[in-house]
Design a protein around this motif. Structure first.
Motif, PDB file in Angstrom:
ATOM      1  N   GLY A 457     -33.885 175.185  65.039  1.00 28.31           N
ATOM      2  CA  GLY A 457     -33.175 174.122  64.346  1.00 28.31           C
ATOM      3  C   GLY A 457     -31.922 174.640  63.666  1.00 28.31           C
ATOM      4  N   LEU A 458     -30.891 173.825  63.644  1.00 31.26           N
ATOM      5  CA  LEU A 458     -29.663 174.121  62.910  1.00 31.26           C
ATOM      6  C   LEU A 458     -29.391 172.957  61.966  1.00 31.26           C
ATOM      7  CD1 LEU A 458     -29.314 175.584  65.858  1.00 31.26           C
ATOM      8  CD2 LEU A 458     -26.957 175.892  65.102  1.00 31.26           C
ATOM      9  N   GLY A 459     -29.118 173.256  60.719  1.00 30.87           N
ATOM     10  CA  GLY A 459     -28.846 172.220  59.737  1.00 30.87           C
ATOM     11  C   GLY A 459     -27.384 172.163  59.350  1.00 30.87           C
ATOM     12  N   ARG A 460     -26.925 173.174  58.604  1.00 32.58           N
ATOM     13  CA  ARG A 460     -25.542 173.182  58.129  1.00 32.58           C
ATOM     14  C   ARG A 460     -24.511 173.007  59.252  1.00 32.58           C
ATOM     15  NH1 ARG A 460     -27.602 177.578  54.731  1.00 32.58           N
ATOM     16  NH2 ARG A 460     -27.416 177.109  52.497  1.00 32.58           N
ATOM     17  N   PRO A 461     -24.659 173.711  60.403  1.00 38.85           N
ATOM     18  CA  PRO A 461     -23.621 173.566  61.437  1.00 38.85           C
ATOM     19  C   PRO A 461     -23.377 172.124  61.859  1.00 38.85           C
ATOM     20  CG  PRO A 461     -24.975 175.472  61.920  1.00 38.85           C
ATOM     21  CD  PRO A 461     -25.636 174.769  60.770  1.00 38.85           C
ATOM     22  N   PHE A 462     -24.416 171.286  61.838  1.00 39.99           N
ATOM     23  CA  PHE A 462     -24.211 169.893  62.226  1.00 39.99           C
ATOM     24  C   PHE A 462     -23.614 169.078  61.089  1.00 39.99           C
ATOM     25  CE2 PHE A 462     -27.249 171.189  65.519  1.00 39.99           C
ATOM     26  CZ  PHE A 462     -26.556 170.737  66.640  1.00 39.99           C
ATOM     27  N   LEU A 463     -23.905 169.443  59.850  1.00 37.86           N
ATOM     28  CA  LEU A 463     -23.208 168.810  58.730  1.00 37.86           C
ATOM     29  C   LEU A 463     -21.726 169.129  58.799  1.00 37.86           C
ATOM     30  CD1 LEU A 463     -25.605 169.444  55.693  1.00 37.86           C
ATOM     31  CD2 LEU A 463     -25.181 167.272  56.857  1.00 37.86           C
ATOM     32  N   TYR A 464     -21.404 170.391  59.073  1.00 40.65           N
ATOM     33  CA  TYR A 464     -19.995 170.785  59.170  1.00 40.65           C
ATOM     34  C   TYR A 464     -19.314 170.083  60.341  1.00 40.65           C
ATOM     35  CZ  TYR A 464     -21.358 174.593  56.019  1.00 40.65           C
ATOM     36  OH  TYR A 464     -21.826 175.320  54.945  1.00 40.65           O
ATOM     37  N   ALA A 465     -19.997 170.014  61.479  1.00 43.35           N
ATOM     38  CA  ALA A 465     -19.393 169.423  62.683  1.00 43.35           C
ATOM     39  C   ALA A 465     -19.065 167.954  62.463  1.00 43.35           C
ATOM     40  CB  ALA A 465     -20.339 169.589  63.867  1.00 43.35           C
ATOM     41  N   GLN A 466     -20.020 167.195  61.900  1.00 44.43           N
ATOM     42  CA  GLN A 466     -19.765 165.772  61.709  1.00 44.43           C
ATOM     43  C   GLN A 466     -18.760 165.535  60.589  1.00 44.43           C
ATOM     44  OE1 GLN A 466     -20.947 163.106  59.398  1.00 44.43           O
ATOM     45  NE2 GLN A 466     -21.373 164.624  57.798  1.00 44.43           N
ATOM     46  N   SER A 467     -18.706 166.450  59.615  1.00 38.13           N
ATOM     47  CA  SER A 467     -17.718 166.323  58.544  1.00 38.13           C
ATOM     48  C   SER A 467     -16.309 166.533  59.083  1.00 38.13           C
ATOM     49  CB  SER A 467     -17.993 167.343  57.437  1.00 38.13           C
ATOM     50  OG  SER A 467     -19.235 167.111  56.810  1.00 38.13           O
ATOM     51  N   ALA A 468     -16.165 167.481  59.980  1.00 38.08           N
ATOM     52  CA  ALA A 468     -14.835 167.835  60.484  1.00 38.08           C
ATOM     53  C   ALA A 468     -14.322 166.877  61.554  1.00 38.08           C
ATOM     54  CB  ALA A 468     -14.859 169.264  61.033  1.00 38.08           C
ATOM     55  N   TYR A 469     -15.217 166.444  62.462  1.00 42.03           N
ATOM     56  CA  TYR A 469     -14.754 165.660  63.617  1.00 42.03           C
ATOM     57  C   TYR A 469     -15.653 164.472  63.949  1.00 42.03           C
ATOM     58  CZ  TYR A 469     -11.692 169.687  64.560  1.00 42.03           C
ATOM     59  OH  TYR A 469     -10.748 170.682  64.477  1.00 42.03           O
ATOM     60  N   GLY A 470     -16.548 164.086  63.072  1.00 44.94           N
ATOM     61  CA  GLY A 470     -17.413 162.945  63.342  1.00 44.94           C
ATOM     62  C   GLY A 470     -18.399 163.218  64.462  1.00 44.94           C
ATOM     63  N   ALA A 471     -18.782 162.172  65.188  1.00 43.02           N
ATOM     64  CA  ALA A 471     -19.755 162.317  66.265  1.00 43.02           C
ATOM     65  C   ALA A 471     -19.252 163.262  67.355  1.00 43.02           C
ATOM     66  CB  ALA A 471     -20.078 160.949  66.865  1.00 43.02           C
ATOM     67  N   ALA A 472     -17.944 163.271  67.587  1.00 50.54           N
ATOM     68  CA  ALA A 472     -17.374 164.168  68.599  1.00 50.54           C
ATOM     69  C   ALA A 472     -17.615 165.626  68.220  1.00 50.54           C
ATOM     70  CB  ALA A 472     -15.885 163.899  68.753  1.00 50.54           C
ATOM     71  N   GLY A 473     -17.578 165.932  66.927  1.00 53.48           N
ATOM     72  CA  GLY A 473     -17.858 167.287  66.483  1.00 53.48           C
ATOM     73  C   GLY A 473     -19.287 167.694  66.761  1.00 53.48           C
TER      74      GLY A 473
END
Length: 516
Positions: A457-473
């Motif tokens: 599981g990955l938690g923070r990386p997906f928070l960062y991804a959606q924060s930076a580029y939304g669903a595309a991130g």
């Protein structure tokens, strides 16, 4: 204001207590600004939270900061929209602001001077690189750090004490090296797997993480959409900033699986009610979180609250509420000593009502009695508890120290996985084993699978991804991991995840050469 408690707020009312039914003015609301009578405005609606003050998970002080005035900006980023409906009796929903007051608030928001943090975020958003140029998860994190608020960054990135456990979670992967096998057919490499029987494109899922809306207005819905587009699985936190229904409705297809991270409320009836809700919405598994019965000592998150207070003080001065031309009176050291400081931060309020008396003998049978969904225990941190979990008959365990956010010096999850492999390899035949914490590369995923993990599981990386580029991130992050996983599988000599075995990895402690 941190998450409202889900405790029962039934109140006895006298026959003389009559709430206004006509639209309310800001002047009327402002008269209720004490702990004896506390009203707040949220999205132009007025609520009486007086009797809720002593039960608020974050303490009364947080609410009283907004007593008699608009609390929307503080409330909205960290609360699902149904929180008030669920947790305040209908009698406490006092009505709407009148048109004049609503217009006044809108004008005030329009005229409000932006903070330096907000101006910085706007500049960074305008200058962030195109998504196509993000090559790895570290670069995604760096973009997120620049474009989100200081408060969001503090909450997402913070860890306990000196953040050693958080650092060591990632460093642990540097102690494991491969024994690649060559001359094996890997042309048609397939990284897909199943997690609790649900198909996933790669052996990766989104580990539960709270308050995604701090980083992006769509919050958890970005992650749901990204997982749906890539056929991967999202675990939804009890403390999500969207409602569980909103997240479920963001699924790309009705069959898209969702797991639920349960922070068990100390009131079993309320805990069961939460489980019933997610069952009715089609969630597919319960991940019972057992390592966060109290919040860890996350000092970065705590300091972010102080910064916010300083910003508010400056705003008050700009609005003419301060004493212009005078320096503020400083407290003496003794006064400072006695001043009550909130050291809980955002996280403390989120777990304030969680059950601190869970046991293997009582909690797991209770959970089995109220749901037929698969049950996974999230937060196992030693071999002995892995054995107890297997004996309790759960469907899986997630080896996790909560991303280093709880107990400092908890072993990295990869090291716990390695210990289970060495001491109790039979565990892997009794339940599915997952890990999270510190995973940032495809090679990290492969090391965990070689040692017996079903998925990571990955938690923070997906928070960062959606924060930076939304669903595309989110989609981009999954594609980066898929590319790295497939490359590593081919180079190690594994065509499918079943070909990843313990003999392919070795733990190595490099020792410095002794000087002669």
């Amino acid at each position: 204001m941190p998450e409202l408690s889900t405790r029962d707020h039934s109140v006895t009312f006298t026959s003389t207590l009559i709430y206004p039914t006509m639209p309310l003015s800001l002047k009327e609301v402002s008269e209720h600004n004490t702990d004896k009578s506390c009203w707040v405005v949220i999205k132009n609606k007025v609520y009486d939270v007086t009797e809720f003050l002593p039960e608020h998970p974050g303490g009364a002080k947080i609410i009283l900061k907004y007593a008699g005035r608009d609390a929307t900006s503080a409330y909205e980023p960290i609360h699902p929209p149904d929180a008030l409906e669920k947790n305040l009796p209908p009698e406490k929903h006092l009505g709407d602001l009148d048109v004049s007051s609503a217009n006044e608030l809108a004008a005030a928001r329009q005229d409000r001077k932006k903070t330096e943090d907000e101006l910085r975020m706007e500049r960074e958003q305008a200058n962030k690189p195109p998504l196509s140029r993000i090559l790895n998860l570290q670069e995604m994190e760096e973009v997120a750090r620049k474009v989100i608020s200081s408060k969001a960054w503090a909450y997402y990135s913070s860890a306990s004490d000196d953040e050693i456990t958080n650092i060591e979670n990632a460093r642990a992967f540097t102690r494991f090296f491969f024994h690649p096998r060559v001359m094996r057919p890997v042309g048609n490499c397939d990284p897909s797997t199943t997690i609790l029987g649900f198909k996933s494109t790669i052996p990766v899922f989104v580990s539960g993480a709270a308050l995604a809306k701090l980083g992006h207005p769509r919050g958890e819905a970005n992650i749901t959409e990204g997982c749906g587009r890539t056929s991967t699985i999202q675990m939804v936190s009890s403390n999500a900033s969207l409602s569980y229904a909103e997240i479920a409705s963001a699924r790309v297809s009705p069959s898209q699986p969702l797991f639920f991270q349960l922070y068990k409320h100390k009131d079993r009836a309320l805990a069961e009610k939460r489980i019933r809700e997610v069952e009715s919405l089609g969630y597919n598994a319960i991940f019972l979180t057992v390592d966060a019965i109290v919040a860890g000592n996350r000092e970065k998150d705590v300091r972010a609250g102080w910064t916010e207070e300083d910003v508010e003080a400056v705003a008050a001065e700009q609005q003419g509420k301060g004493r212009k031309g005078e320096l503020p009176r400083k407290k003496t050291d003794m006064e400072e000593l006695e001043f009550e400081v909130d050291t809980e931060g955002t996280a403390g309020a989120l777990v304030a009502n969680d059950d601190r008396n869970m046991t293997w003998n009582e909690t797991i049978p209770w959970l089995r009695s109220v749901t037929k969904l698969p049950v996974v225990v999230k937060g196992v941190q030693c071999v002995d508890d892995a054995v107890l979990a297997a004996e309790a008959g759960v469907d899986g365990i997630l080896l996790s120290n909560h991303g280093g956010r709880q107990l400092e010096y908890a072993l990295p999850s990869l090291e716990v996985l390695y210990q289970i492999r060495k001491q109790r390899p039979d565990i892997f035949s009794k339940l599915e084993v997952y890990i999270d914490g510190g995973i940032r590369r495809g090679t990290d995923v492969i090391k965990a699978l070689c040692l017996g993990a079903t998925a990571v599981g990955l938690g923070r990386p997906f928070l960062y991804a959606q924060s930076a580029y939304g669903a595309a991130g989110v989609v981009k992050t999954i594609r980066i991991l898929e590319r790295e996983i497939v490359t590593a599988m081919r180079l190690i000599g594994a065509r499918t995840v079943k070909d990843l075995v313990p003999d392919m990895v070795e733990r190595v402690d490099w020792q410095p050469l002794a000087k002669l």
